[in-house]
Scaffold this motif. Structure first.
Motif, PDB file in Angstrom:
ATOM      1  N   THR A  38      43.728  21.486 -17.816  1.00 35.00           N
ATOM      2  CA  THR A  38      44.482  20.688 -16.843  1.00 35.00           C
ATOM      3  C   THR A  38      43.806  19.344 -16.663  1.00 35.00           C
ATOM      4  OG1 THR A  38      44.678  22.750 -15.630  1.00 35.00           O
ATOM      5  CG2 THR A  38      45.544  20.794 -14.576  1.00 35.00           C
ATOM      6  N   TYR A  39      44.584  18.297 -16.713  1.00 37.45           N
ATOM      7  CA  TYR A  39      44.060  16.957 -16.460  1.00 37.45           C
ATOM      8  C   TYR A  39      44.595  16.447 -15.125  1.00 37.45           C
ATOM      9  CZ  TYR A  39      42.344  16.135 -21.244  1.00 37.45           C
ATOM     10  OH  TYR A  39      41.647  16.164 -22.422  1.00 37.45           O
ATOM     11  N   VAL A  40      43.693  16.014 -14.244  1.00 44.36           N
ATOM     12  CA  VAL A  40      44.110  15.307 -13.033  1.00 44.36           C
ATOM     13  C   VAL A  40      43.678  13.866 -13.254  1.00 44.36           C
ATOM     14  CG1 VAL A  40      43.802  15.079 -10.547  1.00 44.36           C
ATOM     15  CG2 VAL A  40      43.842  17.354 -11.598  1.00 44.36           C
ATOM     16  N   LEU A  41      44.664  12.978 -13.370  1.00 45.88           N
ATOM     17  CA  LEU A  41      44.377  11.601 -13.767  1.00 45.88           C
ATOM     18  C   LEU A  41      44.577  10.630 -12.622  1.00 45.88           C
ATOM     19  CD1 LEU A  41      46.410  11.792 -17.097  1.00 45.88           C
ATOM     20  CD2 LEU A  41      43.936  12.060 -16.826  1.00 45.88           C
ATOM     21  N   GLU A  42      43.722   9.647 -12.556  1.00 41.25           N
ATOM     22  CA  GLU A  42      43.836   8.632 -11.505  1.00 41.25           C
ATOM     23  C   GLU A  42      44.764   7.517 -11.977  1.00 41.25           C
ATOM     24  OE1 GLU A  42      40.086   6.806 -10.592  1.00 41.25           O
ATOM     25  OE2 GLU A  42      40.969   5.399  -9.179  1.00 41.25           O
ATOM     26  N   ALA A  43      45.699   7.132 -11.164  1.00 42.75           N
ATOM     27  CA  ALA A  43      46.577   6.017 -11.515  1.00 42.75           C
ATOM     28  C   ALA A  43      45.715   4.787 -11.766  1.00 42.75           C
ATOM     29  CB  ALA A  43      47.567   5.752 -10.389  1.00 42.75           C
ATOM     30  N   GLY A  44      46.012   4.081 -12.867  1.00 43.37           N
ATOM     31  CA  GLY A  44      45.197   2.921 -13.207  1.00 43.37           C
ATOM     32  C   GLY A  44      44.233   3.222 -14.343  1.00 43.37           C
ATOM     33  N   LEU A  45      44.090   4.506 -14.687  1.00 41.79           N
ATOM     34  CA  LEU A  45      43.216   4.874 -15.803  1.00 41.79           C
ATOM     35  C   LEU A  45      43.772   4.271 -17.094  1.00 41.79           C
ATOM     36  CD1 LEU A  45      40.907   6.790 -16.920  1.00 41.79           C
ATOM     37  CD2 LEU A  45      42.723   8.469 -17.256  1.00 41.79           C
ATOM     38  N   PRO A  46      42.964   3.518 -17.827  1.00 40.43           N
ATOM     39  CA  PRO A  46      43.472   2.920 -19.062  1.00 40.43           C
ATOM     40  C   PRO A  46      43.854   4.005 -20.072  1.00 40.43           C
ATOM     41  CG  PRO A  46      41.394   1.903 -18.408  1.00 40.43           C
ATOM     42  CD  PRO A  46      41.589   3.091 -17.531  1.00 40.43           C
ATOM     43  N   ALA A  47      44.982   3.824 -20.711  1.00 45.75           N
ATOM     44  CA  ALA A  47      45.486   4.845 -21.643  1.00 45.75           C
ATOM     45  C   ALA A  47      44.541   5.054 -22.816  1.00 45.75           C
ATOM     46  CB  ALA A  47      46.879   4.455 -22.123  1.00 45.75           C
ATOM     47  N   ASP A  48      43.876   3.993 -23.249  1.00 50.29           N
ATOM     48  CA  ASP A  48      43.001   4.185 -24.415  1.00 50.29           C
ATOM     49  C   ASP A  48      41.768   5.005 -24.045  1.00 50.29           C
ATOM     50  OD1 ASP A  48      41.677   0.738 -24.553  1.00 50.29           O
ATOM     51  OD2 ASP A  48      41.889   2.176 -22.924  1.00 50.29           O
ATOM     52  N   LEU A  49      41.363   4.908 -22.793  1.00 48.06           N
ATOM     53  CA  LEU A  49      40.252   5.745 -22.337  1.00 48.06           C
ATOM     54  C   LEU A  49      40.671   7.212 -22.343  1.00 48.06           C
ATOM     55  CD1 LEU A  49      37.384   5.648 -21.175  1.00 48.06           C
ATOM     56  CD2 LEU A  49      38.370   5.493 -18.911  1.00 48.06           C
ATOM     57  N   LEU A  50      41.866   7.464 -21.862  1.00 49.48           N
ATOM     58  CA  LEU A  50      42.389   8.830 -21.851  1.00 49.48           C
ATOM     59  C   LEU A  50      42.492   9.356 -23.275  1.00 49.48           C
ATOM     60  CD1 LEU A  50      43.639  11.276 -20.448  1.00 49.48           C
ATOM     61  CD2 LEU A  50      45.854  10.100 -20.514  1.00 49.48           C
ATOM     62  N   GLU A  51      43.017   8.538 -24.178  1.00 50.41           N
ATOM     63  CA  GLU A  51      43.172   8.984 -25.566  1.00 50.41           C
ATOM     64  C   GLU A  51      41.820   9.353 -26.165  1.00 50.41           C
ATOM     65  OE1 GLU A  51      45.534   6.430 -28.112  1.00 50.41           O
ATOM     66  OE2 GLU A  51      44.534   7.269 -29.896  1.00 50.41           O
ATOM     67  N   LYS A  52      40.838   8.540 -25.853  1.00 47.04           N
ATOM     68  CA  LYS A  52      39.483   8.792 -26.367  1.00 47.04           C
ATOM     69  C   LYS A  52      38.994  10.168 -25.918  1.00 47.04           C
ATOM     70  CE  LYS A  52      34.995   6.483 -26.244  1.00 47.04           C
ATOM     71  NZ  LYS A  52      34.355   7.147 -25.078  1.00 47.04           N
ATOM     72  N   GLU A  53      39.226  10.487 -24.651  1.00 50.14           N
ATOM     73  CA  GLU A  53      38.762  11.775 -24.140  1.00 50.14           C
ATOM     74  C   GLU A  53      39.546  12.936 -24.716  1.00 50.14           C
ATOM     75  OE1 GLU A  53      35.983  12.248 -22.861  1.00 50.14           O
ATOM     76  OE2 GLU A  53      35.681  10.087 -22.652  1.00 50.14           O
ATOM     77  N   VAL A  54      40.840  12.731 -24.909  1.00 50.44           N
ATOM     78  CA  VAL A  54      41.649  13.799 -25.484  1.00 50.44           C
ATOM     79  C   VAL A  54      41.217  14.049 -26.934  1.00 50.44           C
ATOM     80  CG1 VAL A  54      43.993  14.572 -26.023  1.00 50.44           C
ATOM     81  CG2 VAL A  54      43.554  13.309 -23.919  1.00 50.44           C
ATOM     82  N   VAL A  73      37.847  27.022 -31.090  1.00 49.85           N
ATOM     83  CA  VAL A  73      38.706  27.559 -30.030  1.00 49.85           C
ATOM     84  C   VAL A  73      40.026  26.793 -30.049  1.00 49.85           C
ATOM     85  CG1 VAL A  73      37.745  26.004 -28.267  1.00 49.85           C
ATOM     86  CG2 VAL A  73      38.774  28.174 -27.573  1.00 49.85           C
ATOM     87  N   SER A  74      41.132  27.497 -29.765  1.00 48.48           N
ATOM     88  CA  SER A  74      42.436  26.836 -29.766  1.00 48.48           C
ATOM     89  C   SER A  74      42.828  26.446 -28.352  1.00 48.48           C
ATOM     90  CB  SER A  74      43.508  27.796 -30.288  1.00 48.48           C
ATOM     91  OG  SER A  74      43.115  28.362 -31.502  1.00 48.48           O
ATOM     92  N   ILE A  75      43.264  25.206 -28.202  1.00 49.86           N
ATOM     93  CA  ILE A  75      43.801  24.794 -26.896  1.00 49.86           C
ATOM     94  C   ILE A  75      45.293  25.059 -26.964  1.00 49.86           C
ATOM     95  CG2 ILE A  75      44.112  22.870 -25.297  1.00 49.86           C
ATOM     96  CD1 ILE A  75      41.464  21.761 -26.346  1.00 49.86           C
ATOM     97  N   VAL A  76      45.760  25.964 -26.118  1.00 47.14           N
ATOM     98  CA  VAL A  76      47.128  26.467 -26.277  1.00 47.14           C
ATOM     99  C   VAL A  76      48.089  25.982 -25.217  1.00 47.14           C
ATOM    100  CG1 VAL A  76      46.381  28.502 -27.546  1.00 47.14           C
ATOM    101  CG2 VAL A  76      46.584  28.606 -25.061  1.00 47.14           C
ATOM    102  N   GLY A  77      47.592  25.199 -24.287  1.00 48.69           N
ATOM    103  CA  GLY A  77      48.526  24.695 -23.278  1.00 48.69           C
ATOM    104  C   GLY A  77      47.777  24.052 -22.134  1.00 48.69           C
ATOM    105  N   GLY A  78      48.514  23.554 -21.159  1.00 48.53           N
ATOM    106  CA  GLY A  78      47.843  22.949 -20.021  1.00 48.53           C
ATOM    107  C   GLY A  78      48.809  22.270 -19.090  1.00 48.53           C
ATOM    108  N   ASP A  79      48.264  21.431 -18.242  1.00 49.56           N
ATOM    109  CA  ASP A  79      49.079  20.741 -17.247  1.00 49.56           C
ATOM    110  C   ASP A  79      48.469  19.377 -16.975  1.00 49.56           C
ATOM    111  OD1 ASP A  79      51.251  20.679 -15.412  1.00 49.56           O
ATOM    112  OD2 ASP A  79      49.826  20.995 -13.778  1.00 49.56           O
ATOM    113  N   THR A  80      49.284  18.490 -16.439  1.00 47.10           N
ATOM    114  CA  THR A  80      48.777  17.159 -16.054  1.00 47.10           C
ATOM    115  C   THR A  80      49.330  16.767 -14.712  1.00 47.10           C
ATOM    116  OG1 THR A  80      49.096  16.559 -18.369  1.00 47.10           O
ATOM    117  CG2 THR A  80      48.507  14.794 -16.880  1.00 47.10           C
ATOM    118  N   LYS A  81      48.474  16.138 -13.915  1.00 51.55           N
ATOM    119  CA  LYS A  81      48.948  15.548 -12.660  1.00 51.55           C
ATOM    120  C   LYS A  81      48.339  14.157 -12.564  1.00 51.55           C
ATOM    121  CE  LYS A  81      51.288  18.881 -10.545  1.00 51.55           C
ATOM    122  NZ  LYS A  81      51.532  19.631 -11.788  1.00 51.55           N
ATOM    123  N   VAL A  82      49.020  13.290 -11.848  1.00 54.80           N
ATOM    124  CA  VAL A  82      48.469  11.958 -11.607  1.00 54.80           C
ATOM    125  C   VAL A  82      48.331  11.766 -10.105  1.00 54.80           C
ATOM    126  CG1 VAL A  82      48.791   9.483 -11.929  1.00 54.80           C
ATOM    127  CG2 VAL A  82      49.547  11.070 -13.715  1.00 54.80           C
TER     128      VAL A  82
END
Lengths: 345, 381, 100
Positions: A102-118, A130-139
């Protein structure tokens, strides 16, 4: 029934100390969450738990990752989230098979930073198998969530040959440590930039599953208990062990590997390396006849040359962790209370 | 680590330990005399526990922990005073890590931070001044604590703030001085200390001369000591040699770092910025005259007490707390009625439980459980 | 008041007055040398650091003297034990080495 559960948590408000992994965290978990959510019969709390369904045993773990800065020498939050989850399962005797994220993201987070972490997360998952099989996101609004928080749920299958419990620990058992302590915690402290210290250090974040699987094959019957000493450090993990097994945990302080830079930073700031977080190490309690073989396995791994037998279990003193100094003197080693704070006295 | 590891070398420690056993052992001269040495400084208390030094000493040498813990002796009300100065959201409250968990009547700095106050840990007073420079729209308060080791750094920072016209910075000064504390110990009628392990780092500033009255007037040996195990043990050797030779003098064991005359620059900076308060309250010891520093009129613009309203909160410890007796070495921590029960490191009632180098906290954390556990099974503690 | 650690001056910062960089065990920090105005440290000097300030210079000669004095303590003890053993035996059995 659960509504009658005895709440022993008496603090009036939540503070940072409750998340530091030490005494305050234990009080919160054991005093509020466990009685209400797990019921009165829940045993000692570990890093993961086992659940049986339709005759199949699976291991479950949950974890949350709140780290500042997000990116630091040796890793970043994405990789930390995978390794942390895999390790919690591994030290509980399970091989991580699948994860939900699950990702809880702060509004204003640069998309390229998020991509880097993903990407970092995907890579870490690939390496860990290990397989990542699903999740959720909130902002959430700007100003909350320190850019991003990640929570995970991990599922694993029991590693054959491992039966782990603090109740299996016996006097004479050896304490085995996979490598040097404190690299991760000190790296993070330095990376925050508030203390103006510089050192050539990096986080030790990695999956310890391969090591544990090899240990299980050769020395499985001798392994009694394991833990990954994350927040709160080795001191906290071993205090939990001492309390759960009721025996005396003795550490030969001279045998505990600590890198020079970690030692130097701790001396400068008045911190104890035993209370600093690690993200790529584990401690195992092992029957003496298997200790040498286990050490050989750990040492033969890359970055394993610092693995060491750092202590042993004794009959007394009950439920206490004692450090034996280089001169044969002793000191009680305590669990962390709250976050480690630099001191001047 | 150079100048550290050599003084932790087990071989070197071994030499010092055998010499102590030889000197302290029963002989015709002392018939197995019991020695009581007080280490004044909290840093020594910490080192003694960290290195398990008590275990290396023969049973007839007792180490008594002194009042040199600036966090412990700070009256609780001063914490409330300090925190009240920063109630406004325009303020940034800065302090050393040691202060963060110390409870005032309304909670500790960390608890206040959890409620939304801007409270920051600093490692150096320079960091506090930097925060002021980087946040020109905010008022930055530095909660200054410490003995003469730390006071010169605060002084220098105040001089810099003045020179650079940084007006959004002020210091809430709680610096105390070591000599009056030693005097208070010696003046106490039930005091039973034979000799002193003198504070090493305070002495890098004040030198060794200020202790001469301890030897000359009170006839007690005092050895200014470093903080590594070899230093502390060598200091004990020197104290034993003095006592057995019926001598009482000031000696400098920590010669590699402490100049006999002290640090003139540091003393000058202190004299420029600070003056001595007529009296100051020490938690567990009552009011002691001329024992603390306040900021001079010439630096009034940087004195938080002058610039802002200080409530002057006074919080008295419960009568049952026997901090004073423990401080003077009359009682051992477990002999205080509140020890381990109402008063623990997590819920400290009195001064000595508050910081991890306070004698009660040190005993509780590093001794108590071991002794208790051994007592439970009938083994000698 | 007491936590102070020896560190080596590795850089003097010209841009800022009384500033230097010290290193200990591979960790580097900028520190203030303003309290050593009477005898400013040079690169290679070892200083005692407390709250980011250099409090005094560390003397390698004094450190060595001290270590030598400590080492001799033990030798003195071993020699004394031997002598004590002889004295004891001269008044009793005579030939054997005594134990203390």
């Amino acid at each position: 029934m659960l509504c009658d559960a005895k709440i022993r948590f008496r603090d009036s408000q939540i503070e940072m100390a409750h998340g530091a992994g030490g005494k305050s965290s234990r009080k919160l978990i054991e005093g509020l969450f466990a009685p209400l959510l797990l019921g009165p019969s829940s045993g000692p709390l570990g890093d993961a738990t086992y659940f049986e369904t339709n005759g199949t045993r699976i291991a479950l773990t949950a974890d949350s990752f709140v780290v500042k800065p997000l990116c630091f020498p040796g890793g970043s939050i994405g990789g930390l989230a995978v390794n942390g989850t895999v390790n919690d399962l591994a030290v509980s005797g399970a091989r991580a098979e699948a994860m939900l994220v699950t990702y809880v993201l702060e509004a204003g987070l640069p998309a390229d930073l998020l991509e880097k972490e993903v990407r970092a997360m995907a890579e870490a998952a690939r390496i860990a198998g290990v397989s990542i099989v699903g999740g959720d996101t909130k902002v959430v609004e700007h100003g909350k969530a320190d850019q991003m928080y990640i929570t995970t749920a991990g599922f694993g299958s029991p590693i054959p040959g491992l039966t782990l419990s603090a109740s299996l620990v016996r006097p004479g058992d050896r304490i085995l440590l996979s490598g040097a302590l404190g690299d991760h915690g000190i790296t993070i402290l330095l990376a925050r930039g508030e203390l103006d210290l510089e050192a050539d250090l990096q986080s030790d974040t990695r999956s310890v599953l391969p090591l544990i699987e090899r240990l299980a094959v050769v020395t499985g019957p001798g392994i009694r208990w394991m833990r990954d000493p994350t927040r709160g450090g080795l001191a906290t993990s071993l205090n939990e062990l001492a309390r759960d097994c009721g025996l005396g945990v003795f550490l030969f302080e001279e045998q505990i590997p600590v890198h020079d830079e970690v030692r130097g930073a701790c001396e400068l700031l008045g911190l104890d390396p035993l209370q600093i977080a690690n993200e790529g190490q584990f401690v195992a309690i092992i029957a003496p006849e298997y200790a040498e073989a286990a050490l050989d396995i750990l040492r033969s791994a890359p970055d394993g040359d610092e693995a060491a037998v750092i202590g042993e279990i004794r009959e007394q003193p009950l439920g206490t962790v004692l450090g034996i100094t280089a001169y044969g003197g002793t000191r009680v080693i305590n669990m962390l209370v709250g976050d480690p704070l630099p001191r001047i006295c | 680590m150079k100048f550290v590891d050599e003084f932790r070398d087990p071989a070197v420690i071994g030499h010092a330990v055998s010499e102590i056993r030889r000197l302290a052992g029963p002989s015709l001269a002392d018939r197995g005399r019991h020695y009581r040495f007080m280490e004044v400084c909290g840093g020594h208390t910490h080192a003694i526990y960290r290195f398990g030094i008590k275990d290396l000493l023969p049973p007839n040498i007792e180490l008594v922990h002194g009042p040199g813990c600036p966090v412990c002796v700070l009256p609780m009300g001063r914490i409330d005073d300090g925190l009240s100065l920063a109630k406004d959201s325009n303020f940034i409250f800065t302090a050393f890590g040691d202060m963060m968990r110390v409870p005032g009547a309304c909670g500790s700095p960390l608890q206040h931070r959890a409620r939304g106050m801007d409270i920051r840990v600093v490692y150096s007073p320079s960091d506090a001044l930097k925060i002021a420079e980087r946040n020109p729209g905010k008022e930055v308060i530095f909660f200054a604590i410490g003995f003469e080791t730390t006071a010169p750094s605060t002084a220098l920072i105040l001089m810099r703030a003045k020179a650079k016209n940084i007006f959004n910075f002020s210091v809430f000064c709680n610096h105390v001085t070591i000599i009056p504390a030693i005097r208070a110990i010696l003046d106490s009628p039930d005091m039973r200390i034979d000799a002193f392990i003198g504070p090493g780092h305070v002495s890098t500033v004040i030198g060794c001369r200020p202790y001469e009255w301890v030897a000359k007037k009170e006839n007690k040996p005092i050895v200014v000591s470093g903080f590594e195990p070899a230093d502390i043990l060598q200091s004990i050797v020197m104290l034993l040699q003095q006592l057995r030779g019926h001598e009482a003098k000031v000696e400098n064991q920590y010669k590699r770092a402490v100049p006999w005359e002290g640090n003139r620059s540091a003393l000058k900076a202190m004299a420029e910025v600070f003056e001595i308060r007529p009296y100051f309250e020490w938690r567990g010891m009552g009011f002691i005259s001329q024992s603390a520093l306040r900021i001079r009129e010439s630096y009034a613009a940087w004195d938080a007490e002058r610039r802002f309203q200080v409530p002057g909160v006074r919080v008295t410890d419960p009568k049952a707390a026997q901090c004073g007796e423990v401080l003077k070495g009359v009682l051992k921590p477990p002999q205080c009625k509140l020890f381990g029960r109402e008063c623990t490191p997590e819920q400290p009632v009195g001064a000595l439980m508050v910081s991890s180098e306070g004698s009660c906290a040190a005993y509780y954390n590093y001794d108590h459980r071991r002794s208790e556990a051994l007592t439970n099974i009938g083994a000698p503690a | 008041m007491c936590l102070a650690i020896p560190a080596k001056i590795v850089e003097l910062l010209a841009a800022e007055e009384s500033s230097a960089v010290v290193e200990l065990a591979g960790v580097r920090r900028q520190i203030d040398t303003g309290l050593l105005g009477d005898d400013p440290p040079r690169i290679g000097d070892w200083v005692l650091i407390h709250v980011g300030f250099a409090m005094s210079k560390i003397s390698a000669e004094q450190a060595l003297d001290q270590l030598q004095a400590l080492t001799v303590l033990g030798e003195h003890e071993a020699a004394l034990e031997e002598i004590r053993g002889y004295e004891f035996n001269q008044s009793t059995s005579g030939n054997e080495r005594g134990q203390t």
